[in-house]
Design an enzyme around this catalytic site. Sequence first.
Site, short mmCIF file in Angstrom:
data_model
loop_
_atom_site.label_atom_id
_atom_site.label_comp_id
_atom_site.label_asym_id
_atom_site.label_seq_id
_atom_site.Cartn_x
_atom_site.Cartn_y
_atom_site.Cartn_z
N GLU A 88 0.86 -1.19 0.00
CA GLU A 88 0.00 0.00 0.00
C GLU A 88 0.89 1.24 0.00
O GLU A 88 1.84 1.34 0.78
CB GLU A 88 -0.91 -0.04 1.24
CG GLU A 88 -1.59 1.26 1.62
CD GLU A 88 -2.54 1.81 0.56
OE1 GLU A 88 -3.47 1.10 0.16
OE2 GLU A 88 -2.33 2.97 0.13
N ASP B 89 -6.02 -3.86 -5.96
CA ASP B 89 -7.14 -3.22 -5.25
C ASP B 89 -6.82 -1.74 -5.13
O ASP B 89 -6.54 -1.22 -4.05
CB ASP B 89 -7.28 -3.88 -3.87
CG ASP B 89 -8.50 -3.38 -3.13
OD1 ASP B 89 -9.24 -2.54 -3.67
OD2 ASP B 89 -8.70 -3.82 -1.99
N1 SAM Z 1 -12.08 -0.52 -3.28
C1 SAM Z 1 -11.59 0.74 -3.61
C2 SAM Z 1 -12.06 1.28 -4.90
O1 SAM Z 1 -12.20 0.54 -5.85
O2 SAM Z 1 -12.35 2.48 -4.94
C3 SAM Z 1 -10.10 0.80 -3.51
C4 SAM Z 1 -9.79 0.83 -2.06
S1 SAM Z 1 -8.17 0.94 -1.53
C5 SAM Z 1 -8.45 2.16 -0.27
C6 SAM Z 1 -7.23 1.77 -2.76
C7 SAM Z 1 -5.80 2.02 -2.26
O3 SAM Z 1 -4.89 2.00 -3.36
C8 SAM Z 1 -5.60 3.36 -1.58
O4 SAM Z 1 -5.41 3.16 -0.21
C9 SAM Z 1 -4.36 3.96 -2.25
O5 SAM Z 1 -3.49 4.57 -1.34
C10 SAM Z 1 -3.76 2.73 -2.90
N2 SAM Z 1 -2.89 3.02 -4.03
C11 SAM Z 1 -3.10 3.91 -5.04
N3 SAM Z 1 -2.06 3.90 -5.88
C12 SAM Z 1 -1.18 2.98 -5.41
C13 SAM Z 1 0.09 2.51 -5.85
N4 SAM Z 1 0.65 3.00 -6.95
N5 SAM Z 1 0.70 1.54 -5.13
C14 SAM Z 1 0.12 1.02 -4.01
N6 SAM Z 1 -1.07 1.44 -3.54
C15 SAM Z 1 -1.71 2.40 -4.23
#
Ligand code: SAM
Length: 280
Positions: free
Chosen positions: A104, A154
Amino acid sequence: MKVFQEALYGDHGQTLSIDEVVFAGHTGHQEALIFTNPVFGKVLALDGVVQLTELDNHVYHEMVAHVPAMAHGMPRDVLIIGGGDGGTLKEMLKHPVDSVVLVELDAEVIALSRKFFPDVSGGAFGDRRVTVTIGDGAAYVENTGRQFDLIVIDSTDPVGPGEVLFSDRFYRSCRSALRPGGIVSLQSGTPFYHAARLERQLEALERCFGSARPFLAPVPTYAHGLLALIVAAQADVFCPPLDLLRARFGTLDTTYYAPEVHHAAFAAAPLCFTRSSAPR
Ligand code: SAM
């Protein structure tokens, strides 16, 4: 009345009333807002885009996790990219896996989710099979020497930090990090609105992995109420016969996912293409 206006689409959107702001602040990566709404319960938004709500996050998390896990049949090592709320992690740990690595970008999302949405992860972060890595998921996959049976992407939508997770280069890294028979699972937005994006993504994944198929989940939290997801692998192994799925399902503890739902989700996918000529 205070309202939250989602900032994801230019020409339509959703507005949620705000009963109470539970948290508002910048995490260092994203603007986080947590508020309560009478219909959805507690809502988490990042950079103005709704990520999950108490009402229906289980539908998304169960489908993005159990569809690839049940199609695979025996996942041992799993990688989750994003997913800082811990919902996908919780669902994946219901399978007899040996390890789950969660990468994350934003440690604060994990902390906020554990504090304000404890039921979403349900203690999953404390499971001894779990390793949490804070950093960019694309860089992790490119540099890891490890191999996985499942990779669940995700992520947020393809704007901001999540954009890199929708690139061909990232898909190629995922392919290299998958064992033979491995499966990738990801969300692909709202099918009617993102029809062309979904088709492009399917083509890219098919080129990269060999086979890719969309499936659907009802998630009212996302504008339009219907979410498209995609699974990709070397071969079309995504929808095993019902008898086999029922045998694999056993006593898996789910609220929405079931073998019949698994089949229905793929059967309903042609809905995604009803507006495929839309210029988006
Ligand atoms: N279920 C949700 C949706 O479809 O809207 C997604 C939930 S989850 C909170 C998404 C996560 O992806 C976020 O916490 C964000 O920080 C993370 N994220 C975004 N870009 C990322 C990256 N390049 N590498 C790792 N995590 C990432």
